[in-house]
Write a protein that holds these residues in place. Structure first.
Motif, PDB file in Angstrom:
ATOM      1  N   CYS A  20       0.861  -1.170   0.000  1.00 56.21           N
ATOM      2  CA  CYS A  20       0.000   0.000   0.000  1.00 56.21           C
ATOM      3  C   CYS A  20       0.906   1.230   0.000  1.00 56.21           C
ATOM      4  CB  CYS A  20      -0.876  -0.060   1.257  1.00 56.21           C
ATOM      5  SG  CYS A  20      -1.962   1.319   1.525  1.00 56.21           S
ATOM      6  N   ALA A  21       0.517   2.293  -0.722  1.00 55.09           N
ATOM      7  CA  ALA A  21       1.374   3.473  -0.796  1.00 55.09           C
ATOM      8  C   ALA A  21       0.543   4.739  -0.876  1.00 55.09           C
ATOM      9  CB  ALA A  21       2.301   3.396  -2.008  1.00 55.09           C
ATOM     10  N   CYS A  22       1.093   5.796  -0.294  1.00 57.32           N
ATOM     11  CA  CYS A  22       0.425   7.094  -0.281  1.00 57.32           C
ATOM     12  C   CYS A  22       1.453   8.168  -0.605  1.00 57.32           C
ATOM     13  CB  CYS A  22      -0.205   7.343   1.081  1.00 57.32           C
ATOM     14  SG  CYS A  22      -1.111   8.888   1.215  1.00 57.32           S
ATOM     15  N   PRO A  23       1.264   8.941  -1.671  1.00 54.27           N
ATOM     16  CA  PRO A  23       2.192  10.036  -1.945  1.00 54.27           C
ATOM     17  C   PRO A  23       2.047  11.131  -0.909  1.00 54.27           C
ATOM     18  CG  PRO A  23       0.853   9.478  -3.860  1.00 54.27           C
ATOM     19  CD  PRO A  23       0.230   8.819  -2.680  1.00 54.27           C
ATOM     20  N   THR A  24       3.138  11.760  -0.598  1.00 59.25           N
ATOM     21  CA  THR A  24       3.126  12.876   0.341  1.00 59.25           C
ATOM     22  C   THR A  24       2.843  14.161  -0.420  1.00 59.25           C
ATOM     23  OG1 THR A  24       4.776  11.746   1.667  1.00 59.25           O
ATOM     24  CG2 THR A  24       4.444  14.081   2.106  1.00 59.25           C
ATOM     25  N   SER A  25       1.747  14.800  -0.110  1.00 63.08           N
ATOM     26  CA  SER A  25       1.375  16.007  -0.833  1.00 63.08           C
ATOM     27  C   SER A  25       2.402  17.103  -0.630  1.00 63.08           C
ATOM     28  CB  SER A  25       0.011  16.483  -0.348  1.00 63.08           C
ATOM     29  OG  SER A  25      -0.383  17.642  -1.059  1.00 63.08           O
ATOM     30  N   GLY A  26       2.675  17.820  -1.701  1.00 64.63           N
ATOM     31  CA  GLY A  26       3.626  18.917  -1.615  1.00 64.63           C
ATOM     32  C   GLY A  26       5.061  18.477  -1.790  1.00 64.63           C
ATOM     33  N   THR A  27       5.282  17.170  -1.830  1.00 68.96           N
ATOM     34  CA  THR A  27       6.635  16.665  -2.103  1.00 68.96           C
ATOM     35  C   THR A  27       6.505  15.565  -3.140  1.00 68.96           C
ATOM     36  OG1 THR A  27       6.778  14.772  -0.598  1.00 68.96           O
ATOM     37  CG2 THR A  27       7.087  16.949   0.363  1.00 68.96           C
ATOM     38  N   TYR A  28       7.618  14.987  -3.489  1.00 70.77           N
ATOM     39  CA  TYR A  28       7.611  13.892  -4.448  1.00 70.77           C
ATOM     40  C   TYR A  28       7.768  12.549  -3.762  1.00 70.77           C
ATOM     41  CZ  TYR A  28       8.316  17.738  -7.656  1.00 70.77           C
ATOM     42  OH  TYR A  28       8.183  18.897  -8.370  1.00 70.77           O
ATOM     43  N   LYS A  29       7.606  12.545  -2.450  1.00 70.41           N
ATOM     44  CA  LYS A  29       7.871  11.320  -1.709  1.00 70.41           C
ATOM     45  C   LYS A  29       6.618  10.454  -1.612  1.00 70.41           C
ATOM     46  CE  LYS A  29      10.227  11.785   2.105  1.00 70.41           C
ATOM     47  NZ  LYS A  29      10.740  12.298   3.384  1.00 70.41           N
ATOM     48  N   TYR A  30       6.799   9.178  -1.841  1.00 71.11           N
ATOM     49  CA  TYR A  30       5.751   8.184  -1.667  1.00 71.11           C
ATOM     50  C   TYR A  30       6.086   7.360  -0.426  1.00 71.11           C
ATOM     51  CZ  TYR A  30       4.230   9.201  -6.450  1.00 71.11           C
ATOM     52  OH  TYR A  30       3.774   9.816  -7.585  1.00 71.11           O
ATOM     53  N   ILE A  31       5.127   7.216   0.451  1.00 75.16           N
ATOM     54  CA  ILE A  31       5.312   6.399   1.649  1.00 75.16           C
ATOM     55  C   ILE A  31       4.684   5.037   1.404  1.00 75.16           C
ATOM     56  CG2 ILE A  31       4.977   6.245   4.127  1.00 75.16           C
ATOM     57  CD1 ILE A  31       6.634   8.650   3.239  1.00 75.16           C
ATOM     58  N   PHE A  32       5.471   3.982   1.656  1.00 74.93           N
ATOM     59  CA  PHE A  32       4.999   2.619   1.448  1.00 74.93           C
ATOM     60  C   PHE A  32       4.793   1.916   2.785  1.00 74.93           C
ATOM     61  CE2 PHE A  32       5.330   1.608  -3.089  1.00 74.93           C
ATOM     62  CZ  PHE A  32       5.980   2.746  -3.552  1.00 74.93           C
ATOM     63  N   GLY A  33       3.834   0.998   2.799  1.00 73.34           N
ATOM     64  CA  GLY A  33       3.693   0.100   3.930  1.00 73.34           C
ATOM     65  C   GLY A  33       4.756  -0.985   3.877  1.00 73.34           C
ATOM     66  N   THR A  34       4.762  -1.859   4.877  1.00 67.21           N
ATOM     67  CA  THR A  34       5.781  -2.899   4.965  1.00 67.21           C
ATOM     68  C   THR A  34       5.446  -4.131   4.140  1.00 67.21           C
ATOM     69  OG1 THR A  34       4.712  -3.650   6.990  1.00 67.21           O
ATOM     70  CG2 THR A  34       6.621  -2.205   7.244  1.00 67.21           C
ATOM     71  N   GLY A  35       4.255  -4.153   3.555  1.00 66.64           N
ATOM     72  CA  GLY A  35       3.910  -5.237   2.644  1.00 66.64           C
ATOM     73  C   GLY A  35       3.183  -6.393   3.293  1.00 66.64           C
ATOM     74  N   THR A  36       2.361  -7.062   2.490  1.00 73.16           N
ATOM     75  CA  THR A  36       1.673  -8.300   2.883  1.00 73.16           C
ATOM     76  C   THR A  36       1.991  -9.358   1.829  1.00 73.16           C
ATOM     77  OG1 THR A  36      -0.153  -7.167   3.967  1.00 73.16           O
ATOM     78  CG2 THR A  36      -0.540  -9.443   3.267  1.00 73.16           C
ATOM     79  N   ARG A  37       2.526 -10.485   2.286  1.00 74.38           N
ATOM     80  CA  ARG A  37       2.802 -11.589   1.347  1.00 74.38           C
ATOM     81  C   ARG A  37       1.550 -12.438   1.230  1.00 74.38           C
ATOM     82  NH1 ARG A  37       7.021 -13.497  -0.993  1.00 74.38           N
ATOM     83  NH2 ARG A  37       8.466 -12.327   0.328  1.00 74.38           N
ATOM     84  N   LEU A  38       1.011 -12.532   0.020  1.00 76.26           N
ATOM     85  CA  LEU A  38      -0.189 -13.322  -0.227  1.00 76.26           C
ATOM     86  C   LEU A  38       0.180 -14.654  -0.854  1.00 76.26           C
ATOM     87  CD1 LEU A  38      -3.298 -13.528  -0.278  1.00 76.26           C
ATOM     88  CD2 LEU A  38      -3.210 -12.627  -2.612  1.00 76.26           C
ATOM     89  N   LYS A  39      -0.261 -15.722  -0.219  1.00 82.33           N
ATOM     90  CA  LYS A  39      -0.097 -17.065  -0.774  1.00 82.33           C
ATOM     91  C   LYS A  39      -1.451 -17.551  -1.261  1.00 82.33           C
ATOM     92  CE  LYS A  39       3.767 -18.373   2.179  1.00 82.33           C
ATOM     93  NZ  LYS A  39       4.309 -19.366   3.140  1.00 82.33           N
ATOM     94  N   VAL A  40      -1.467 -18.145  -2.439  1.00 85.38           N
ATOM     95  CA  VAL A  40      -2.692 -18.686  -3.004  1.00 85.38           C
ATOM     96  C   VAL A  40      -2.549 -20.205  -3.059  1.00 85.38           C
ATOM     97  CG1 VAL A  40      -4.265 -18.688  -4.958  1.00 85.38           C
ATOM     98  CG2 VAL A  40      -3.038 -16.591  -4.351  1.00 85.38           C
ATOM     99  N   LEU A  41      -3.463 -20.884  -2.398  1.00 81.58           N
ATOM    100  CA  LEU A  41      -3.386 -22.343  -2.256  1.00 81.58           C
ATOM    101  C   LEU A  41      -4.267 -23.026  -3.296  1.00 81.58           C
ATOM    102  CD1 LEU A  41      -3.750 -22.330   1.631  1.00 81.58           C
ATOM    103  CD2 LEU A  41      -1.645 -22.310   0.277  1.00 81.58           C
ATOM    104  N   ALA A  42      -3.682 -23.973  -4.009  1.00 81.87           N
ATOM    105  CA  ALA A  42      -4.427 -24.683  -5.058  1.00 81.87           C
ATOM    106  C   ALA A  42      -5.381 -25.711  -4.469  1.00 81.87           C
ATOM    107  CB  ALA A  42      -3.435 -25.379  -5.987  1.00 81.87           C
TER     108      ALA A  42
END
Lengths: 114, 114
Positions: free
Chosen positions: A92-114
């Protein structure tokens, strides 16, 4: 300071089922964008979906949709009819208004089981 | 489609070496970024550039410098590589942020410093 939080380090879903990935953020801006990116094992970060904060309607892209709760500062991603190719890290990411910086979350690893 | 190309997919360097990571984009984007990706920490911004010869520090600039002599090319320099700089490095580009346009990423360079 602007923050983006993904509280689920890892999720699993059965093929063809539905899964929801959570994201919360903190910003003082009233107008902003939010993004979900997918990073498969190939490492290429791909845009999944984008939400404009001033729009009430939740964004949808085929099997991907968001549940955007502006007051709660929540931006979750729902994947319907999960497929094996959906297995990846999701950021997930959100740009910082007024700057060029994007803040990212730490991520979620998704596994899909057959 | 926007293409962001990182010159190396894997790189192994020795402690103390000067390391150059190169990134080229083909869409005439003004903004270019270098992120570092570590497990559990997500993506952290090292440096970004909003124009040729212009640069700004991100959240973790220590031990790094950058160069942008041409609009399409953005180089990350590790002045004296250390083992704690072993990581995945992602380059990205975008048009000016006002449009809410997402970032376009390269495939990443996995750097190992021994």
């Amino acid at each position: 300071a602007q923050t983006v939080t993904q509280s689920q380090p890892e999720m699993s879903v059965q093929e063809a089922e539905t899964v929801t990935l959570s994201c919360t953020y903190d910003t003082s801006e009233s107008d902003y964008y939010l993004f979900w990116y997918k990073q498969p094992p190939s490492r290429q970060m791909i845009l999944v979906i984008r939400q404009e904060a001033y729009k009430q309607q939740n964004a949808t892209e085929n099997r991907f949709s968001v549940n955007f709760q502006k007051a709660a500062k929540s931006f979750s991603l729902k994947i319907s009819d999960s497929q094996l190719g959906d297995a990846a890290m999701y950021f997930c990411a959100c740009p910082t208004s007024g700057t060029y910086k994007y803040i990212f979350g730490t991520g979620t690893r998704l596994k899909v089981l057959a | 489609d926007v293409k962001v190309t990182q010159s190396s997919r894997y790189l192994v360097k020795r402690t103390g070496e000067k390391v150059f990571l190169e990134c080229v984009q083909d869409m005439d984007h003004e903004n270019m970024f270098w992120y570092r990706q570590d497990p559990g920490l997500g993506l952290r911004l090292i440096y970004f550039s909003y124009d040729v010869k212009m640069k700004e520090k991100g959240d973790i600039p220590e031990g790094y410098s950058v160069s942008r002599e041409k609009k399409e090319r953005f180089s990350l320099i590790l002045e004296s590589a250390s083992t704690n700089q072993t990581s995945m490095y992602l380059c990205a580009s975008s048009p000016p942020q006002g449009s809410g346009t997402p970032l376009h990423f390269g495939n990443g360079t996995r750097l190992t410093v021994t």
